[in-house]
Write an enzyme that holds these catalytic residues in place. Structure first.
Site, PDB file in Angstrom:
ATOM      1  N   ASP A  47      77.895  61.659  21.225  1.00  0.00           N
ATOM      2  CA  ASP A  47      77.070  60.826  22.096  1.00  0.00           C
ATOM      3  C   ASP A  47      75.598  61.144  21.852  1.00  0.00           C
ATOM      4  O   ASP A  47      75.263  62.240  21.406  1.00  0.00           O
ATOM      5  CB  ASP A  47      77.367  61.127  23.574  1.00  0.00           C
ATOM      6  CG  ASP A  47      78.683  60.518  24.052  1.00  0.00           C
ATOM      7  OD1 ASP A  47      79.246  59.654  23.367  1.00  0.00           O
ATOM      8  OD2 ASP A  47      79.139  60.923  25.145  1.00  0.00           O
ATOM      9  N   ARG A  58      77.606  54.087  16.839  1.00  0.00           N
ATOM     10  CA  ARG A  58      77.781  53.273  18.048  1.00  0.00           C
ATOM     11  C   ARG A  58      76.378  52.827  18.463  1.00  0.00           C
ATOM     12  O   ARG A  58      75.486  53.651  18.591  1.00  0.00           O
ATOM     13  CB  ARG A  58      78.404  54.090  19.174  1.00  0.00           C
ATOM     14  CG  ARG A  58      78.377  53.354  20.524  1.00  0.00           C
ATOM     15  CD  ARG A  58      78.575  54.288  21.722  1.00  0.00           C
ATOM     16  NE  ARG A  58      79.845  54.956  21.680  1.00  0.00           N
ATOM     17  CZ  ARG A  58      80.043  56.182  22.195  1.00  0.00           C
ATOM     18  NH1 ARG A  58      79.060  56.843  22.769  1.00  0.00           N
ATOM     19  NH2 ARG A  58      81.231  56.738  22.121  1.00  0.00           N
TER      20      ARG A  58
END
Ligand SMILES: Cc1cc2nc3c(=O)[nH]c(=O)nc-3n(C[C@H](O)[C@H](O)[C@H](O)COP(=O)(O)OP(=O)(O)OC[C@H]3O[C@@H](n4cnc5c(N)ncnc54)[C@H](O)[C@@H]3O)c2cc1C
Length: 289
Positions: free
Chosen positions: A116, A166
């Protein structure tokens, strides 16, 4: 504040909208239900900014167990984790070493680790980690945020290294010196980055619940002849489930990000902050007798 909110029965109940539960069993049950509904999953054991090496090593062991469990249960699921959960605040090399072992474990099981992206103090170090790990394994990728001015240059570098990315808008409070203050500029940058990603031929995740971003993505893919299975949409557990189901019905790949664990306070606060309506709903329920 964190202690009060996480022990308050009303906020605990509300957090369950966004968090699968406090245990790995809870997350596995949600991932299984997602798979049965034609969706993939990404498990996030909540936690960030650990303060000791011992804690970071515990998290490493825990992730070995998560990958083993995913394999044993034959789930279509990978893992999303935060570098500060693996000691990035303590030492870059400690974090890199722990991550490398997790990526190797995942790769051995044919799985994948997504790092992340946290707040801007960690952007460069997270990209450096990704580049270093990607040089040794393709079982790792990271996240880019369209609210940062720097992201277009980062995307070009990461694509050159073959990284799977992402794309999201970004969830942290950043100053106007480094991030677009206006939503329309964040959205416009999201669309231009989405085009770079899809055109790269690498399998990326387009992470948004915004119907306009999704429409731009599906239109661009159709125009360019990019097949539906060449990328995936990603959404958060508990948000726009209707849209998740619709995309699956339309034949797109969809991955649900499933957070779990006891350390849900910062994640819950970010989800509240994203939408004023959530904050009002939360406060109304909290102070209701
Ligand atoms: C799979 C996934 C992974 C992510 N990983 C990261 C990461 O690593 N780093 C990072 O900084 N950010 C991450 N994010 C968060 C992201 O940056 C945004 O903060 C968040 O997704 C909201 O942006 P949006 O694209 O949905 O658009 P928005 O314009 O914010 O929202 C569009 C619509 O989505 C719905 N919606 C969005 N958020 C909420 C909410 N909290 N509650 C209820 N409805 C909501 C509403 O209907 C809203 O109108 C991730 C998001 C997703 C989906």
């Amino acid at each position: 504040m964190a202690r009060w909110v996480t022990s308050n029965p009303t906020s605990r109940r509300m957090a369950r909208r966004f968090v699968a539960g406090e245990t790995l069993d809870d997350a596995i049950a949600v991932a299984r239900a997602c798979n049965q509904a034609g969706m993939r999953a990404s498990l996030d054991f909540l936690g960030e900014n650990v303060a000791s090496e011992a804690e970071a090593r515990q998290v490493q062991q825990m992730y070995f167990g998560v990958f083993d469990r995913i394999a044993a249960e034959k789930l279509d699921a990978n893992v999303s984790l935060k570098p500060t959960q693996l000691g990035l605040d303590i030492s870059f090399d400690l974090c890199a070493g722990l991550l490398e072992s997790i990526v190797a474990h995942a790769a051995g099981l044919g799985n994948f680790v997504r790092m992340d992206m946290e707040g801007s103090p960690y952007t460069q170090r997270t990209i450096d980690l990704c580049q270093r790990l990607r040089a040794r394994s393709d079982a790792v990728g990271t996240v880019v945020q369209s609210y940062l001015y720097r992201t277009e240059a980062d995307v070009k570098d990461l694509l050159a290294a073959g990284c799977r990315l992402r794309l999201c808008k970004g969830a942290y409070k950043e100053p106007p010196e480094i991030a677009f203050p206006q939503k329309k500029d964040v959205d416009a940058n999201f669309v231009s980055l989405m085009k770079l990603l899809l055109a790269s031929g690498i399998y990326h995740g387009i992470a948004t619940h915004d119907p306009a971003m999704i429409a731009d993505t599906t239109e661009f893919a159709a125009q360019q002849g990019i097949a539906k299975e060449k990328f995936e949409f990603q959404m958060l557990y508990g948000i726009r489930t209707d849209l998740q189901q619709q995309l699956v019905r339309e034949g797109y790949h969809l991955r649900v990000y499933i957070p779990y664990g006891t350390q849900w306070f910062p994640y819950f606060m970010r989800r509240l902050a994203e939408r004023p309506a959530n904050v009002l709903f939360f406060l109304r329920n909290l102070f209701r007798r």
